[in-house]
Design an enzyme around this catalytic site. Structure first.
Site, PDB file in Angstrom:
ATOM      1  N   HIS A  39       1.647  -2.638   8.751  1.00  0.00           N
ATOM      2  CA  HIS A  39       0.398  -2.435   8.008  1.00  0.00           C
ATOM      3  C   HIS A  39      -0.790  -2.957   8.804  1.00  0.00           C
ATOM      4  O   HIS A  39      -0.931  -4.157   9.038  1.00  0.00           O
ATOM      5  CB  HIS A  39       0.433  -3.128   6.637  1.00  0.00           C
ATOM      6  CG  HIS A  39      -0.840  -2.890   5.868  1.00  0.00           C
ATOM      7  ND1 HIS A  39      -1.013  -1.817   5.027  1.00  0.00           N
ATOM      8  CD2 HIS A  39      -2.025  -3.541   5.892  1.00  0.00           C
ATOM      9  CE1 HIS A  39      -2.256  -1.840   4.548  1.00  0.00           C
ATOM     10  NE2 HIS A  39      -2.876  -2.883   5.056  1.00  0.00           N
TER      11      HIS A  39
ATOM     12  N   HIS B 205      -4.394   5.314   9.790  1.00  0.00           N
ATOM     13  CA  HIS B 205      -3.719   6.605   9.972  1.00  0.00           C
ATOM     14  C   HIS B 205      -4.609   7.529  10.765  1.00  0.00           C
ATOM     15  O   HIS B 205      -5.835   7.478  10.659  1.00  0.00           O
ATOM     16  CB  HIS B 205      -3.337   7.224   8.628  1.00  0.00           C
ATOM     17  CG  HIS B 205      -4.465   7.336   7.646  1.00  0.00           C
ATOM     18  ND1 HIS B 205      -4.925   6.269   6.911  1.00  0.00           N
ATOM     19  CD2 HIS B 205      -5.233   8.387   7.285  1.00  0.00           C
ATOM     20  CE1 HIS B 205      -5.920   6.668   6.137  1.00  0.00           C
ATOM     21  NE2 HIS B 205      -6.134   7.947   6.358  1.00  0.00           N
TER      22      HIS B 205
ATOM     23  N   ASN C 268     -10.495   7.848   9.650  1.00  0.00           N
ATOM     24  CA  ASN C 268     -11.620   7.455   8.816  1.00  0.00           C
ATOM     25  C   ASN C 268     -11.567   5.946   8.586  1.00  0.00           C
ATOM     26  O   ASN C 268     -10.480   5.382   8.438  1.00  0.00           O
ATOM     27  CB  ASN C 268     -11.562   8.205   7.481  1.00  0.00           C
ATOM     28  CG  ASN C 268     -11.710   9.707   7.674  1.00  0.00           C
ATOM     29  OD1 ASN C 268     -12.495  10.156   8.500  1.00  0.00           O
ATOM     30  ND2 ASN C 268     -10.947  10.481   6.924  1.00  0.00           N
TER      31      ASN C 268
ATOM     32  N   CYS D 104       0.833  -1.208   0.000  1.00  0.00           N
ATOM     33  CA  CYS D 104       0.000   0.000   0.000  1.00  0.00           C
ATOM     34  C   CYS D 104       0.870   1.260   0.000  1.00  0.00           C
ATOM     35  O   CYS D 104       2.063   1.223   0.308  1.00  0.00           O
ATOM     36  CB  CYS D 104      -0.999  -0.034   1.157  1.00  0.00           C
ATOM     37  SG  CYS D 104      -0.468   0.784   2.668  1.00  0.00           S
TER      38      CYS D 104
ATOM     39  N   ASP E 236       0.422  15.773   5.489  1.00  0.00           N
ATOM     40  CA  ASP E 236      -0.532  15.352   4.464  1.00  0.00           C
ATOM     41  C   ASP E 236      -0.224  16.105   3.168  1.00  0.00           C
ATOM     42  O   ASP E 236       0.034  17.304   3.172  1.00  0.00           O
ATOM     43  CB  ASP E 236      -1.964  15.631   4.923  1.00  0.00           C
ATOM     44  CG  ASP E 236      -2.991  14.886   4.091  1.00  0.00           C
ATOM     45  OD1 ASP E 236      -3.647  13.974   4.624  1.00  0.00           O
ATOM     46  OD2 ASP E 236      -3.143  15.211   2.885  1.00  0.00           O
TER      47      ASP E 236
ATOM     48  N   CYS F  39       2.685   2.016   3.230  1.00  0.00           N
ATOM     49  CA  CYS F  39       3.804   1.082   3.420  1.00  0.00           C
ATOM     50  C   CYS F  39       4.992   1.515   2.552  1.00  0.00           C
ATOM     51  O   CYS F  39       6.146   1.411   2.979  1.00  0.00           O
ATOM     52  CB  CYS F  39       3.386  -0.349   3.104  1.00  0.00           C
ATOM     53  SG  CYS F  39       2.421  -1.145   4.408  1.00  0.00           S
TER      54      CYS F  39
ATOM     55  N   HIS G  83      -4.572   1.975   5.083  1.00  0.00           N
ATOM     56  CA  HIS G  83      -3.504   1.735   6.071  1.00  0.00           C
ATOM     57  C   HIS G  83      -3.847   2.666   7.220  1.00  0.00           C
ATOM     58  O   HIS G  83      -3.954   3.890   7.012  1.00  0.00           O
ATOM     59  CB  HIS G  83      -2.135   2.056   5.450  1.00  0.00           C
ATOM     60  CG  HIS G  83      -0.948   1.824   6.337  1.00  0.00           C
ATOM     61  ND1 HIS G  83       0.148   1.048   5.961  1.00  0.00           N
ATOM     62  CD2 HIS G  83      -0.650   2.286   7.581  1.00  0.00           C
ATOM     63  CE1 HIS G  83       1.051   1.041   6.930  1.00  0.00           C
ATOM     64  NE2 HIS G  83       0.591   1.792   7.927  1.00  0.00           N
TER      65      HIS G  83
ATOM     66  N   GLY H 269     -15.102   7.587   4.718  1.00  0.00           N
ATOM     67  CA  GLY H 269     -14.241   8.473   3.938  1.00  0.00           C
ATOM     68  C   GLY H 269     -12.783   8.067   3.908  1.00  0.00           C
ATOM     69  O   GLY H 269     -11.911   8.891   3.649  1.00  0.00           O
TER      70      GLY H 269
HETATM   71  P1  5GP Z   1      -8.146   9.238   4.375  1.00  0.00           P
HETATM   72  O1  5GP Z   1      -8.988   9.889   3.313  1.00  0.00           O
HETATM   73  O2  5GP Z   1      -7.845   7.798   4.028  1.00  0.00           O
HETATM   74  O3  5GP Z   1      -8.662   9.401   5.765  1.00  0.00           O
HETATM   75  O4  5GP Z   1      -6.777  10.033   4.377  1.00  0.00           O
HETATM   76  C1  5GP Z   1      -5.760   9.788   3.483  1.00  0.00           C
HETATM   77  C2  5GP Z   1      -4.928  11.036   3.449  1.00  0.00           C
HETATM   78  O5  5GP Z   1      -3.681  10.703   2.870  1.00  0.00           O
HETATM   79  C3  5GP Z   1      -5.522  12.170   2.608  1.00  0.00           C
HETATM   80  O6  5GP Z   1      -5.704  13.313   3.438  1.00  0.00           O
HETATM   81  C4  5GP Z   1      -4.491  12.392   1.510  1.00  0.00           C
HETATM   82  O7  5GP Z   1      -4.305  13.748   1.196  1.00  0.00           O
HETATM   83  C5  5GP Z   1      -3.243  11.775   2.101  1.00  0.00           C
HETATM   84  N1  5GP Z   1      -2.331  11.205   1.119  1.00  0.00           N
HETATM   85  C6  5GP Z   1      -2.646  10.368   0.095  1.00  0.00           C
HETATM   86  N2  5GP Z   1      -1.544  10.017  -0.588  1.00  0.00           N
HETATM   87  C7  5GP Z   1      -0.506  10.629   0.027  1.00  0.00           C
HETATM   88  C8  5GP Z   1       0.899  10.642  -0.227  1.00  0.00           C
HETATM   89  O8  5GP Z   1       1.424  10.017  -1.139  1.00  0.00           O
HETATM   90  N3  5GP Z   1       1.665  11.400   0.612  1.00  0.00           N
HETATM   91  C9  5GP Z   1       1.119  12.117   1.639  1.00  0.00           C
HETATM   92  N4  5GP Z   1       1.966  12.823   2.404  1.00  0.00           N
HETATM   93  N5  5GP Z   1      -0.198  12.108   1.912  1.00  0.00           N
HETATM   94  C10 5GP Z   1      -1.001  11.385   1.116  1.00  0.00           C
HETATM   95 ZN    ZN Z   2       0.262  -0.353   4.382  1.00  0.00          ZN
END
Ligand code: 5GP
Ligand code: ZN
Length: 112
Positions: free
Chosen positions: A44, A98, A85, A2, A28, A5, A96, A91
């Protein structure tokens, strides 16, 4: 593997805020607030749905680190939000576990 990861493995770069052997915190890529840091376990774990007795210790470690980071980032006094989330309707876009640390503006409530 992922995307988070891959960030842990340094295959994808990130702007690191904190790292130790168990967890990583980084900015982010698409911030929703002046302070928007993601804190992840290096192991993971797909989401909160997959936290169990065997892997839950890291979650406490993530939260003690979030408390320290909030102070370092200057949002502990003003207030901030920690969000995780889960799944489609929650959402979650990266599968993974976070925790978003959001602050630096009035975040409002409830979320949309
Ligand atoms: P989720 O929507 O799953 O709660 O949050 C995922 C977050 O990861 C989003 O706020 C998105 O902007 C962030 N994100 C996605 N891909 C990357 C990346 O490659 N690098 C960084 N630093 N953040 C990422
Ligand atoms: Zn992962």
């Amino acid at each position: 593997m992922c995307i988070f990861c891959k960030i842990v493995d340094k295959e994808i770069p990130c702007t690191k805020v904190y790292e130790d052997e168990k967890i990583l915190a980084f900015k982010d890529i698409n911030p929703s607030a002046p302070v928007h840091v993601l804190v992840i376990p290096k192991e993971h774990i797909t989401s909160v749905n997959y936290i169990n007795e065997g892997n839950a210790e890291v979650v406490g470690h993530i939260f003690t680190t979030i408390a320290k980071l909030a102070k370092e980032l200057g949002v502990d006094e003003s207030g901030y939000r920690v969000v995780t989330n889960i799944g489609m309707q929650g959402g979650q876009s990266v599968a993974h576990l976070h925790f978003h640390l959001l602050g630096g503006r009035n975040l409002g409530w409830p979320p949309g």
